[in-house]
Design a protein around this motif. Structure first.
Motif, short mmCIF file in Angstrom:
data_model
loop_
_atom_site.label_atom_id
_atom_site.label_comp_id
_atom_site.label_asym_id
_atom_site.label_seq_id
_atom_site.Cartn_x
_atom_site.Cartn_y
_atom_site.Cartn_z
N TYR A 1 42.27 51.91 46.26
CA TYR A 1 41.78 50.54 46.32
C TYR A 1 40.54 50.43 45.44
O TYR A 1 39.66 51.29 45.47
CB TYR A 1 41.39 50.17 47.75
N SER A 2 40.47 49.36 44.66
CA SER A 2 39.28 49.09 43.86
C SER A 2 39.12 47.58 43.73
O SER A 2 40.04 46.81 44.04
CB SER A 2 39.41 49.72 42.47
N GLN A 3 37.94 47.14 43.29
CA GLN A 3 37.75 45.71 43.11
C GLN A 3 38.56 45.22 41.91
O GLN A 3 38.89 45.99 41.01
CB GLN A 3 36.27 45.39 42.95
N PRO A 4 38.89 43.94 41.89
CA PRO A 4 39.74 43.42 40.80
C PRO A 4 39.07 43.56 39.44
O PRO A 4 37.84 43.63 39.33
CB PRO A 4 39.89 41.93 41.17
N PRO A 5 39.89 43.61 38.36
CA PRO A 5 39.33 43.64 37.01
C PRO A 5 38.42 42.43 36.77
O PRO A 5 38.65 41.34 37.33
CB PRO A 5 40.58 43.57 36.12
N ARG A 6 37.38 42.65 35.96
CA ARG A 6 36.44 41.58 35.65
C ARG A 6 36.32 41.41 34.15
O ARG A 6 36.56 42.35 33.39
CB ARG A 6 35.07 41.89 36.26
N ARG A 7 35.93 40.24 33.73
CA ARG A 7 35.77 39.97 32.31
C ARG A 7 34.48 40.62 31.81
O ARG A 7 33.43 40.47 32.43
CB ARG A 7 35.78 38.48 32.03
N ALA A 8 34.59 41.34 30.71
CA ALA A 8 33.43 42.07 30.18
C ALA A 8 33.54 42.14 28.67
O ALA A 8 34.60 41.96 28.07
CB ALA A 8 33.38 43.47 30.78
N GLY A 9 32.39 42.43 28.04
CA GLY A 9 32.34 42.57 26.59
C GLY A 9 32.28 41.24 25.89
O GLY A 9 32.32 40.17 26.49
N ARG A 10 32.18 41.30 24.56
CA ARG A 10 32.04 40.07 23.78
C ARG A 10 33.26 39.17 23.89
O ARG A 10 33.15 37.95 23.89
CB ARG A 10 31.79 40.44 22.31
N GLY A 11 34.42 39.77 24.00
CA GLY A 11 35.64 38.98 24.10
C GLY A 11 35.97 38.53 25.51
O GLY A 11 36.96 37.84 25.72
N LYS A 12 35.13 38.94 26.47
CA LYS A 12 35.35 38.60 27.88
C LYS A 12 36.78 38.96 28.33
O LYS A 12 37.44 38.23 29.05
CB LYS A 12 35.08 37.11 28.14
N LYS A 13 37.21 40.15 27.91
CA LYS A 13 38.53 40.62 28.27
C LYS A 13 38.51 41.18 29.68
O LYS A 13 37.54 41.82 30.10
CB LYS A 13 38.95 41.71 27.28
N LEU A 14 39.59 40.94 30.43
CA LEU A 14 39.69 41.50 31.78
C LEU A 14 39.70 43.02 31.69
O LEU A 14 40.53 43.61 31.00
CB LEU A 14 40.95 41.01 32.47
N THR A 15 38.75 43.64 32.39
CA THR A 15 38.56 45.09 32.29
C THR A 15 38.65 45.71 33.68
O THR A 15 37.95 45.30 34.60
CB THR A 15 37.18 45.40 31.68
N PRO A 16 39.52 46.71 33.85
CA PRO A 16 39.60 47.37 35.16
C PRO A 16 38.33 48.15 35.46
O PRO A 16 37.59 48.56 34.55
CB PRO A 16 40.80 48.30 35.01
N THR A 17 38.07 48.37 36.73
CA THR A 17 36.89 49.13 37.14
C THR A 17 37.06 50.59 36.73
O THR A 17 38.17 51.06 36.46
CB THR A 17 36.70 49.06 38.66
N PRO A 18 35.96 51.36 36.70
CA PRO A 18 36.08 52.79 36.39
C PRO A 18 37.05 53.53 37.30
O PRO A 18 37.81 54.40 36.84
CB PRO A 18 34.65 53.29 36.55
N VAL A 19 37.04 53.21 38.60
CA VAL A 19 37.98 53.87 39.53
C VAL A 19 39.42 53.47 39.22
O VAL A 19 40.33 54.31 39.20
CB VAL A 19 37.61 53.54 40.99
N ASP A 20 39.64 52.19 38.97
CA ASP A 20 40.98 51.71 38.61
C ASP A 20 41.49 52.45 37.37
O ASP A 20 42.62 52.95 37.34
CB ASP A 20 40.91 50.21 38.36
#
Length: 300
Positions: free
Chosen positions: A30-49
């Motif tokens: 279980y991990s938190q949902p992917p979040r938008r990150a970086g200049r392109g605001k791309k959905l990014t999975p968490t390190p655990v994911d």
């Protein structure tokens, strides 16, 4: 053992690795949902994911664990234990009760000192001489459950980032020991005295408080390294201080005392050794001053 692992940031990855290397059956991550990150605001999975996917493990990323459907699914996993490390979501009682051995947490403090969200930073800010990691049986209260194992380490002059990295590794090893022989680690009730609350860090706290003694200001620098980054402002621009040392000087708090950016505090002074102008790389002080002189007498 048949395990569910629940974690989100880099801190949790060593524990996931340790469970996998020990040969436990990891039924679900279980991990938190992917979040938008970086200049392109791309959905990014968490390190655990991301790490779980590399290991070929199934990942579930609910926004909440409050629904009856989530409770039923979690119970259907038929777990021996759930291992939690900086997951970031509240576990309802139905989740806590589902595994045969309950839910065990890797917590980055020497409980009951610093229950809550930011134990490493709060320990540094408070001037504690040591911190550590505790393996704890989770219950409904905030980090109040019985303790199974603990390991301490000196804080010395280390940053929050350095300590967090060490505690992540030590916590992973300690959790592996507990799961290898759970009967060897009896649950010990936390003492009622000595409990403190490590509230979440507000970015405003990272502004250097030059009215405080120099040792407290230097602790701010270490506590907020790497994030959110201790800072001061000059002529409307923000400067992050990544490392600093105390200097035996005096003056009006916040006043630059010389051409080395030595800045007076409530008592004593500090001098940055690693500094970063907004939008620029981190620089050693000598390199920074060659193109960014801040003259003596400047009020920060």
């Amino acid at each position: 053992m048949r395990i569910a692992f629940m974690g989100t940031p880099d801190f949790a990855v060593p524990t996931l690795n340790a469970l996998h290397e020990a040969g436990h059956e990891i039924a679900m991550v279980y991990s938190q949902p992917p979040r938008r990150a970086g200049r392109g605001k791309k959905l990014t999975p968490t390190p655990v994911d991301s790490r779980a996917q590399e290991l070929g493990l199934e990942v579930r990323t609910p926004v909440s664990l409050k629904s009856a459907d989530e409770h039923a699914y979690f119970e259907s996993l038929d777990l021996d234990v759930a291992v939690v490390a900086a997951y970031g979501l509240i576990l309802p009682q139905a989740i806590l009760d589902a595994p045969r051995l309950g839910c065990l947490n890797v917590h980055a403090s020497l409980l009951p000192r610093w229950r809550g969200a930011a134990p490493v930073q709060r320990a540094i800010l408070a001037g504690d001489e040591e911190t550590g990691v505790t393996i704890m049986q989770m219950e409904a209260g905030l980090d109040t459950g019985p303790m199974l194992a603990m390991a301490a380490t000196p804080i010395a002059d280390r940053t929050a980032g350095e300590l967090t990295d060490e505690l992540a590794v030590r916590g992973a090893a300690l959790m592996a020991e507990v799961l290898a022989a759970p009967d060897d680690f009896p649950r010990e009730k936390q003492p009622d005295h000595g409990a403190t609350y490590a509230s979440k860090i507000d970015k405003a706290e990272a502004r250097l408080d030059f009215s405080a003694p120099a040792d407290a200001v230097e602790r701010q620098v270490r506590a907020f390294n790497p994030v959110p980054g201790a800072f001061f402002e000059h002529e409307g621009e923000r400067y992050r201080v990544h490392a600093a040392k105390q200097v035996d000087r005096g003056g009006a708090p916040g006043t630059v005392l010389d051409d080395r950016l030595t800045t007076a505090c409530g008592s004593g002074a500090i001098r940055p050794t690693l500094i970063q102008r907004a939008g620029k790389p981190i620089m050693a002080l000598d390199d920074f001053l060659r193109g960014n002189a801040i003259p003596a007498g400047t009020q920060l």
